[in-house]
Design a protein around this motif. Sequence first.
Motif, short mmCIF file in Angstrom:
data_model
loop_
_atom_site.label_atom_id
_atom_site.label_comp_id
_atom_site.label_asym_id
_atom_site.label_seq_id
_atom_site.Cartn_x
_atom_site.Cartn_y
_atom_site.Cartn_z
N ALA A 13 -3.07 -1.69 10.74
CA ALA A 13 -2.42 -0.68 11.73
C ALA A 13 -0.97 -1.18 12.22
N GLY A 14 -1.04 -2.24 12.59
CA GLY A 14 0.30 -2.86 13.20
C GLY A 14 1.53 -2.49 12.37
N ALA A 15 1.34 -2.76 11.04
CA ALA A 15 2.23 -2.49 10.02
C ALA A 15 2.49 -1.01 9.86
N ARG A 27 9.19 4.95 1.79
CA ARG A 27 7.97 5.84 1.69
C ARG A 27 6.73 5.01 1.60
N CYS A 28 6.73 3.77 1.95
CA CYS A 28 5.64 2.84 2.09
C CYS A 28 5.97 1.72 2.92
N PHE A 29 4.72 0.95 3.15
CA PHE A 29 4.79 -0.44 3.74
C PHE A 29 3.81 -1.43 2.76
N VAL A 30 3.87 -2.48 2.94
CA VAL A 30 3.23 -3.55 2.14
C VAL A 30 2.03 -4.47 2.72
N ASN A 31 1.03 -4.41 2.16
CA ASN A 31 -0.22 -5.12 2.68
C ASN A 31 -0.33 -6.35 1.62
N ILE A 32 -0.32 -7.60 2.35
CA ILE A 32 -0.45 -8.79 1.52
C ILE A 32 -1.74 -9.47 1.79
N THR A 73 0.08 -5.32 -1.84
CA THR A 73 -0.14 -3.74 -2.20
C THR A 73 0.38 -2.94 -1.38
N PRO A 74 1.24 -2.01 -1.90
CA PRO A 74 2.23 -1.03 -1.24
C PRO A 74 1.28 -0.04 -0.96
N LEU A 75 1.37 0.65 0.35
CA LEU A 75 0.58 1.48 0.96
C LEU A 75 1.46 2.56 1.79
#
Length: 300
Positions: free
Chosen positions: A117-119, A172-177, A269-271
């Motif tokens: 959620a922070g990202a 159009r995305c952010f990234v989850n690592i 993972t792009p989200l």
Amino acid sequence: MEARHTIMVTNDDGIDAPGLRSLVRVLVSTNLYNIRICAPDSEQSAVSHGITWRHPISAKNVDIEGATAFAVTGTPADCSSLGVSDALFPSIPDLVLSGINMGSNCGYHIVYSGTVAGAQEAFFNNIPAISLSYDWVGGVSNIDDYTVAAEACLPIINAVLAEIKSKTYPQRCFVNIDLPTNIRCHKGYRLTTQGKSIYKMGWRQVTSTAQGKMLSTMVMDMNSSESLDDSSSAVSRGQKLFRRVAIEHSIDDTDIDARSLQEGYISVTPLGAISPAEPNCQAYFKNWLPGVLDRSFSAL
């Protein structure tokens, strides 16, 4: 001399968490960035994307070497939103990092995660963002693993900043690592998609309000939860207390993020902000909706 990029760091484990502190130390040691921190003043795991709306939140300056830091009485989303505004800091950051979380955030756990959620909140505000989680395993992992995990993320962080500088980074995305438990021997980066893995949860009755230690977004260390907090209150007459417990971790072959993590890869993972329904669901409701009135009578 070219201006440094500004990175804002937040998390959900709290500003004193070793994951955040290790990440900041590694970033500061590069001498490449201006580092800002806007993080919760206490544990905020599994609060998802909750925000504070009805009352003000406070921000207290905290001394962290090499960074300008504030501890905030709010959720991770609050911290991210405040940190990327011009209300707390003099300018908007180039990149937001959320983590490093204690425990992985794959599959459906992404929905519960304050780290993600922070990202995501930064993404809502058109700021590039990365959430970072380390697959901590009790009895196997140690605090130094966070430093190795942060160092493993530096190439991605630098590459993202290069794309931001050239204005070629996607908006159009952010990234989850997610970083594997054996981070010292990881197998490299793997592009993944969000799977459906989840800890199936149950409940057990307990006798006090003692707090267990959070090992990940959804898993608590229950072995010592009854004795960790001496100030915990006992159950009063007529009251029952229940605590969530993990029953099993469900992973299948379609869970590319969780499976890759188990295999020792760093999952990238792009989200997006909203996950649309699977195509077959869309097709089902396309045929279903025109007949709603007729079907409603058949259910009576």
